[in-house]
Write an enzyme that holds these catalytic residues in place. Structure first.
Site, mmCIF file in Angstrom:
data_model
loop_
_atom_site.group_PDB
_atom_site.id
_atom_site.type_symbol
_atom_site.label_atom_id
_atom_site.label_comp_id
_atom_site.label_asym_id
_atom_site.label_seq_id
_atom_site.Cartn_x
_atom_site.Cartn_y
_atom_site.Cartn_z
ATOM 1 N N CYS A 119 1.556 -6.997 26.244
ATOM 2 C CA CYS A 119 1.330 -5.789 27.044
ATOM 3 C C CYS A 119 2.327 -4.676 26.742
ATOM 4 C CB CYS A 119 1.334 -6.130 28.530
ATOM 5 S SG CYS A 119 0.017 -7.263 28.997
ATOM 6 N N HIS A 261 2.734 0.288 32.320
ATOM 7 C CA HIS A 261 1.717 -0.726 32.061
ATOM 8 C C HIS A 261 1.063 -1.127 33.378
ATOM 9 C CE1 HIS A 261 -0.412 -4.241 31.044
ATOM 10 N NE2 HIS A 261 0.450 -5.073 31.582
ATOM 11 N N ASN A 291 -6.236 -4.722 34.163
ATOM 12 C CA ASN A 291 -5.084 -4.752 33.255
ATOM 13 C C ASN A 291 -5.623 -4.869 31.826
ATOM 14 O OD1 ASN A 291 -3.015 -5.666 31.564
ATOM 15 N ND2 ASN A 291 -2.071 -6.976 33.109
#
Lengths: 342, 77
Positions: A119, A261, A291
């Site tokens: 990520c 993020h 996500n």
């Protein structure tokens, strides 16, 4: 280039931005029954109402090409010297996905490779692109972050299945000067391999090749230790963000927008609380896209630029955290960009 | 200490604490698996009370959390 810019032209400056999402929308209602969970439970734990998933046969490169094309259009077209693709879900174990993406974008022949930092991939990719420019290897770099994370998920794991969405975001970075709008500021990167176990897909690599993997033990799926990941993500991102601000000579009160993020709505809220930042300075899009791993920052940047949440001149702080563990942060002053909806 | 817990739950975790009584179940009070992590971080960072999220996660009621907080506050004093 803006008037009055001084200093050497050795920095990476954002000059194009775009994103791409797969068409298929997956709602909480569609997931709830199999996961033995309610729609309310999913929203309460994650802040996510819906996400986009690829169709069977649709791959990361398909999303990357869409985002890359949008970013190149935003940059006014023109050549690039390198294509960097940040992804956790390449089309194949071998080769890398970036060369295929470059070829499909009409950029066949340029340097092209993948970056793997889960990520945090977009921030690591920014550092990679900035390094290419600083080293004189490139004048313009296309950086794409693209994920088909749904392809890693255990269909029966309610702690991961609702969280992740698929998508891609991309930026074009050009050679420029440090005091220009869009110039990437101090880059803070870090890792903690001693905590690699917190976020894993264990099978399919050299440690546990698929031919030796134990069937049905879950090792082929993405696994995450949620509470420890939550703690680490808040602590690591807040430390990296603080260091990036120090490097830029900014105070927290100088920050107009913090783009982090999009791990989980509650991580973003806890991070804003810990830093002491107004929550409305930290826009989120996780409710609608989930996500999207490495893609989450450029997708949010593009959507925020389109809806006016991000305005030229805004001082922007970026922060990311992911498996590895990895983390990163940087700053930039938002440039005037022509971003197109996709 | 119950009041401190309620103020953290309300002001930091943004939970609705109206009507939360000591005998409430932890999960019913909104202290789910992620909230106990944030509670642990905030108690350590701002109040000098060291309780881990693992410890909090093992507790069933708000009263048990308050008791652990009181014990750790005394130990630290």
């Amino acid at each position: 280039m803006t008037g009055g810019a001084t200093g050497p032209a050795d920095r990476a400056v954002v000059c194009g931005l775009g994103y791409w999402l797969p068409e298929r929308v997956v709602t909480n209602a569609q997931l709830a029954e199999r996961l033995d969970a309610s729609e309310e439970w999913i929203v309460g734990r994650t802040g996510i109402s819906r996400r986009r998933w690829v169709e069977p046969g649709e791959a990361t490169s398909d999303l990357a090409v869409g985002a890359g094309r949008a970013a190149l259009k935003s940059a006014g077209g023109g050549p690039v010297d390198a294509v960097v693709l940040a992804t956790t879900t390449p089309d194949y174990r071998c080769p890398a996905t970036a060369p295929d993406v470059a070829a499909r974008l009409g950029l066949n022949g340029v340097a092209a490779f993948d970056v793997s930092a889960v990520c945090t991939g977009f921030v690591y990719g920014l550092a990679t692109a900035a390094g290419f420019i600083a080293a004189g290897l490139a004048d313009r770099v296309l950086l794409i972050a693209a994920e088909a994370f749904s392809t890693l998920l255990d269909p029966d794991d309610r702690t991961t299945q609702p969280i992740f969405g698929d998508g891609a975001g991309a930026v074009v970075l050009r050679r420029g000067r440090a005091d220009e709008p869009g110039a990437i500021g101090p880059l803070v990167l870090g890792s903690d391999g001693a905590r690699a176990e917190l976020i894993t897909v264990k099978a399919g690599g050299s440690r546990i090749p698929f031919r030796t993997a134990v069937p049905d033990d879950g090792s082929q799926y993405f696994q995450m230790r949620g509470r420890e990941v939550f703690r680490q993500s808040v602590e690591r991102m807040s430390a990296a963000a603080t260091e990036a601000l120090d490097g830029a000579g900014w105070r927290l009160s100088d920050v107009d927008r913090m783009i982090t993020h999009q791990a989980n709505a509650r991580v973003s809220a806890a991070l804003a609380t810990r830093l002491g930042l107004r929550r409305d300075a930290a826009p989120q899009n996780i409710a609608d896209v989930g996500n999207t791993a490495a893609a989450s920052i450029p997708v949010l940047l593009a959507q925020a630029a389109l809806d006016g949440t991000l305005e030229p001149g805004h001082r922007v702080l970026l922060a990311a955290f992911g498996g590895g563990l990895t983390w990163g942060a940087t700053t930039l002053t938002w440039p005037g960009l022509e971003v197109h909806d996709t | 200490m119950f009041e401190l817990l309620k103020s953290v739950m309300s002001e930091v975790l943004l939970l609705d604490v109206d009507g939360v009584r000591p005998d409430a179940l932890r999960e019913d009070a909104g202290l789910d698996s992620l909230a106990v992590v944030e509670l642990s971080m905030v108690l350590s960072q701002h109040h000098g009370i060291e309780v881990t999220d693992d410890e909090l996660f093992e507790l069933d009621t708000v009263a048990e959390i308050v008791a652990l907080m009181e014990q750790r506050k005394r130990t630290a004093a």
